[in-house]
Scaffold this motif. Structure first.
Motif, PDB file in Angstrom:
ATOM      1  N   ASP A 226       0.822  -1.208   0.000  1.00 46.99           N
ATOM      2  CA  ASP A 226       0.000   0.000   0.000  1.00 46.99           C
ATOM      3  C   ASP A 226       0.856   1.259   0.000  1.00 46.99           C
ATOM      4  OD1 ASP A 226       0.911  -0.597   2.545  1.00 46.99           O
ATOM      5  OD2 ASP A 226      -0.906   0.093   3.559  1.00 46.99           O
ATOM      6  N   ASN A 227       1.948   1.258   0.766  1.00 43.87           N
ATOM      7  CA  ASN A 227       2.832   2.419   0.776  1.00 43.87           C
ATOM      8  C   ASN A 227       3.540   2.587  -0.562  1.00 43.87           C
ATOM      9  OD1 ASN A 227       2.238   3.135   3.432  1.00 43.87           O
ATOM     10  ND2 ASN A 227       3.844   1.827   4.267  1.00 43.87           N
ATOM     11  N   LYS A 228       3.989   1.471  -1.147  1.00 48.67           N
ATOM     12  CA  LYS A 228       4.641   1.531  -2.453  1.00 48.67           C
ATOM     13  C   LYS A 228       3.702   2.134  -3.492  1.00 48.67           C
ATOM     14  CE  LYS A 228       6.817  -1.384  -5.992  1.00 48.67           C
ATOM     15  NZ  LYS A 228       7.246  -2.764  -6.339  1.00 48.67           N
ATOM     16  N   ARG A 229       2.462   1.699  -3.472  1.00 46.71           N
ATOM     17  CA  ARG A 229       1.465   2.226  -4.419  1.00 46.71           C
ATOM     18  C   ARG A 229       1.268   3.724  -4.239  1.00 46.71           C
ATOM     19  NH1 ARG A 229      -2.485  -0.470  -2.622  1.00 46.71           N
ATOM     20  NH2 ARG A 229      -3.300   1.213  -1.317  1.00 46.71           N
ATOM     21  N   ASP A 230       1.158   4.167  -2.992  1.00 45.83           N
ATOM     22  CA  ASP A 230       0.906   5.580  -2.727  1.00 45.83           C
ATOM     23  C   ASP A 230       2.093   6.450  -3.131  1.00 45.83           C
ATOM     24  OD1 ASP A 230      -1.547   4.868  -1.748  1.00 45.83           O
ATOM     25  OD2 ASP A 230      -0.985   5.044   0.373  1.00 45.83           O
ATOM     26  N   VAL A 231       3.306   5.976  -2.848  1.00 47.24           N
ATOM     27  CA  VAL A 231       4.497   6.757  -3.200  1.00 47.24           C
ATOM     28  C   VAL A 231       4.638   6.858  -4.714  1.00 47.24           C
ATOM     29  CG1 VAL A 231       7.021   6.823  -3.126  1.00 47.24           C
ATOM     30  CG2 VAL A 231       5.721   6.265  -1.054  1.00 47.24           C
ATOM     31  N   ILE A 232       4.414   5.761  -5.415  1.00 50.19           N
ATOM     32  CA  ILE A 232       4.521   5.787  -6.878  1.00 50.19           C
ATOM     33  C   ILE A 232       3.457   6.702  -7.467  1.00 50.19           C
ATOM     34  CG2 ILE A 232       4.215   4.391  -8.968  1.00 50.19           C
ATOM     35  CD1 ILE A 232       5.618   2.098  -7.489  1.00 50.19           C
ATOM     36  N   ALA A 233       2.263   6.704  -6.864  1.00 48.42           N
ATOM     37  CA  ALA A 233       1.187   7.571  -7.367  1.00 48.42           C
ATOM     38  C   ALA A 233       1.567   9.040  -7.245  1.00 48.42           C
ATOM     39  CB  ALA A 233      -0.103   7.295  -6.596  1.00 48.42           C
ATOM     40  N   GLU A 234       2.317   9.392  -6.198  1.00 45.49           N
ATOM     41  CA  GLU A 234       2.674  10.797  -5.986  1.00 45.49           C
ATOM     42  C   GLU A 234       3.990  11.181  -6.641  1.00 45.49           C
ATOM     43  OE1 GLU A 234       2.990  14.112  -2.382  1.00 45.49           O
ATOM     44  OE2 GLU A 234       2.332  12.074  -1.966  1.00 45.49           O
ATOM     45  N   GLY A 236       6.002   8.879  -8.770  1.00 43.84           N
ATOM     46  CA  GLY A 236       6.397   8.096  -9.929  1.00 43.84           C
ATOM     47  C   GLY A 236       7.334   6.960  -9.553  1.00 43.84           C
ATOM     48  N   GLU A 237       7.535   6.033 -10.477  1.00 43.73           N
ATOM     49  CA  GLU A 237       8.412   4.885 -10.239  1.00 43.73           C
ATOM     50  C   GLU A 237       9.838   5.332  -9.937  1.00 43.73           C
ATOM     51  OE1 GLU A 237       9.237   0.962  -9.646  1.00 43.73           O
ATOM     52  OE2 GLU A 237       7.273   1.568 -10.407  1.00 43.73           O
ATOM     53  N   GLY A 238      10.311   6.341 -10.675  1.00 44.26           N
ATOM     54  CA  GLY A 238      11.665   6.839 -10.446  1.00 44.26           C
ATOM     55  C   GLY A 238      11.819   7.455  -9.074  1.00 44.26           C
ATOM     56  N   GLY A 239      10.799   8.199  -8.645  1.00 46.35           N
ATOM     57  CA  GLY A 239      10.836   8.810  -7.326  1.00 46.35           C
ATOM     58  C   GLY A 239      10.842   7.764  -6.225  1.00 46.35           C
ATOM     59  N   TYR A 240      10.101   6.689  -6.439  1.00 50.54           N
ATOM     60  CA  TYR A 240      10.056   5.601  -5.458  1.00 50.54           C
ATOM     61  C   TYR A 240      11.424   4.933  -5.321  1.00 50.54           C
ATOM     62  CZ  TYR A 240       8.912   1.046  -3.414  1.00 50.54           C
ATOM     63  OH  TYR A 240       8.897  -0.079  -2.628  1.00 50.54           O
ATOM     64  N   ARG A 241      12.059   4.648  -6.461  1.00 46.06           N
ATOM     65  CA  ARG A 241      13.382   4.014  -6.418  1.00 46.06           C
ATOM     66  C   ARG A 241      14.411   4.934  -5.768  1.00 46.06           C
ATOM     67  NH1 ARG A 241      13.423   1.390 -12.539  1.00 46.06           N
ATOM     68  NH2 ARG A 241      11.873  -0.240 -12.138  1.00 46.06           N
ATOM     69  N   LEU A 242      14.326   6.217  -6.069  1.00 45.67           N
ATOM     70  CA  LEU A 242      15.240   7.177  -5.459  1.00 45.67           C
ATOM     71  C   LEU A 242      15.053   7.201  -3.942  1.00 45.67           C
ATOM     72  CD1 LEU A 242      17.339   9.432  -5.733  1.00 45.67           C
ATOM     73  CD2 LEU A 242      15.451  11.040  -6.079  1.00 45.67           C
ATOM     74  N   MET A 243      13.805   7.105  -3.497  1.00 44.36           N
ATOM     75  CA  MET A 243      13.501   7.116  -2.073  1.00 44.36           C
ATOM     76  C   MET A 243      14.143   5.922  -1.368  1.00 44.36           C
ATOM     77  SD  MET A 243       9.695   7.959  -0.589  1.00 44.36           S
ATOM     78  CE  MET A 243       9.416   9.447  -1.546  1.00 44.36           C
ATOM     79  N   LEU A 244      14.084   4.766  -2.000  1.00 44.05           N
ATOM     80  CA  LEU A 244      14.721   3.576  -1.428  1.00 44.05           C
ATOM     81  C   LEU A 244      16.224   3.772  -1.294  1.00 44.05           C
ATOM     82  CD1 LEU A 244      12.799   0.668  -3.205  1.00 44.05           C
ATOM     83  CD2 LEU A 244      12.763   1.197  -0.763  1.00 44.05           C
ATOM     84  N   ASP A 245      16.832   4.437  -2.288  1.00 35.65           N
ATOM     85  CA  ASP A 245      18.272   4.710  -2.226  1.00 35.65           C
ATOM     86  C   ASP A 245      18.599   5.684  -1.096  1.00 35.65           C
ATOM     87  OD1 ASP A 245      18.753   3.074  -4.404  1.00 35.65           O
ATOM     88  OD2 ASP A 245      18.731   4.719  -5.863  1.00 35.65           O
ATOM     89  N   GLU A 246      17.706   6.649  -0.881  1.00 39.15           N
ATOM     90  CA  GLU A 246      17.959   7.681   0.121  1.00 39.15           C
ATOM     91  C   GLU A 246      17.896   7.141   1.550  1.00 39.15           C
ATOM     92  OE1 GLU A 246      16.244  11.449  -2.504  1.00 39.15           O
ATOM     93  OE2 GLU A 246      14.928  10.367  -1.119  1.00 39.15           O
TER      94      GLU A 246
END
Length: 275
Positions: A226-234, A236-246
Motif C-alpha cells: 500500500d505504501n509503495k502504491r501511494d508513493v509511486i502515485a505521488e 512516480g516509479e523513479g521517485g520511489y526508487r530514489l527514495m529507497l536509495d535515500e
C-alpha cells in the motif's frame, strides 16, 4: 524501561491511541543506543496518553511526545486537557529560577497539538496524506539550531501525516517567542509549504517529521504494497526508487537519524547535569 536512581529520567508520551506503531520502540532504541555509546545512565518510562489518559509528573528530566493518528482538534477530551496542564507546568518550571530545566521534544501529532494550542498556524487536513523520505528546507538560520547542527540544507527526513500545519501566524510566533526553523519542500503549483520544525523556547522544540524512524524500519514500510502504491502515485516509479536509495545514503536519511535526536539528548542531558 531501564531503572537506576542516578539515571537521567526520560518520559515518553505515547499519543498513538492504542494503534500499532514502530515509533515508540524507535524512541526506546535511540535511547538505548545513546546510553551505550555515551556511557550515560538513562531510565525511561512510556505513558499511554490518549488511550489510558496516563501522564507523567514533572519529576522527569526529559520529555519526548510522539506522533499519532487522527484529528489534532481534541480540546474537549480529558487527556488533551491533562496533556496541556503538564505542558503549562513544564513551561512554568522553565520560566522559574529552578534548575535544571526540562527539555521537551514534540513530534508530528504533538507538533500539531502545540501549533493548535498556541495558534501558530493553520492546522488542517491534507488533500493527500504525505508519506516517504522527503527534503526539508531550513529557514531563518534553522540549521544553526543545536538540534540540527551538522545537517545539510536541505536535509532528508521521514514524513508520515494526514494533517498539516501551514500559514504561520507571525504575530503569534513573536508573542510566544517561538522560531520557525524548517519548512516542507516546495511542491510547486502554489501549494502551501508545511511548517516542519519549530523551537518554542530554549527548552521546547518540535518537528512535524519523524526523526525517530530508523532507516531499516523505513525500508520495510516503503516495501509494503500500500505504501509503495501511494508513493509511486505521488512521485512516480523513479521517485520511489530514489527514495529507497535515500534510506541508506550516509548523507541523507541515515545522517538525519544519527544526528537530530542525539543532538537533542546531548543538550538536554548537559543541562540536567548542570553543564
Amino acid at each position: 524501561m531501564t531503572d537506576n536512581k542516578q539515571a537521567i529520567k526520560v518520559a515518553i508520551l505515547d499519543l498513538y491511541n492504542g494503534t500499532a506503531n514502530k515509533a515508540i520502540g524507535g524512541f526506546e532504541k535511540i535511547l538505548e543506543q545513546y546510553r551505550l555509546l555515551k556511557n550515560v545512565e538513562l531510565a525511561w518510562e512510556v505513558f499511554d496518553v490518549r488511550k489510558s489518559n496516563q501522564l507523567p509528573d514533572t519529576s522527569f528530566d526529559i520529555y519526548i511526545s510522539s506522533g499519532g493518528p487522527g484529528n489534532p482538534y481534541s480540546e474537549a477530551e480529558e487527556w488533551d486537557k491533562n496533556y496541556f496542564k503538564l505542558v503549562d507546568e513544564l513551561f512554568e518550571h522553565n520560566a522559574s529560577p529552578e534548575k535544571p530545566k526540562k527539555h521537551v521534544l514534540f513530534v508530528c501529532h504533538s507538533f500539531q497539538l502545540m501549533c493548535r494550542q498556541y495558534k501558530l498556524g493553520e492546522v488542517s487536513l491534507r488533500n493527500i496524506s504525505s508519506f516517504g523520505v522527503v527534503k526539508v528546507d531550513f529557514v531563518h538560520g534553522g540549521n544553526e539550531d543545536v538540534m540540527f547542527k551538522g545537517l545539510s540544507d536541505p536535509f532528508y527526513a521521514v514524513d508520515s501525516r494526514s494533517w498539516q500545519v501551514i500559514n504561520p501566524d507571525i504575530d503569534a510566533f513573536k508573542k510566544m517567542g517561538a522560531s520557525l526553523l524548517a519548512i516542507e519542500r516546495d511542491r510547486g503549483d502554489d501549494l502551501p509549504r508545511g511548517l516542519m520544525a519549530i523551537r518554542f523556547s530554549d527548552y521546547f522544540i518540535a518537528t512535524q517529521f519523524h526523526p525517530e524512524v530508523a532507516p531499516d524500519i523505513m525500508q520495510i514500510r516503503l516495501l509494503m504494497d500500500d505504501n509503495k502504491r501511494d508513493v509511486i502515485a505521488e512521485y512516480g516509479e523513479g521517485g520511489y526508487r530514489l527514495m529507497l536509495d535515500e534510506v541508506y545514503d550516509e548523507g541523507k536519511l541515515m545522517h538525519a537519524y544519527n544526528t537530530i535526536i542525539p543532538n537533542f539528548l546531548n543538550e538536554a542531558i548537559n543541562h540536567a547535569r548542570g553543564i
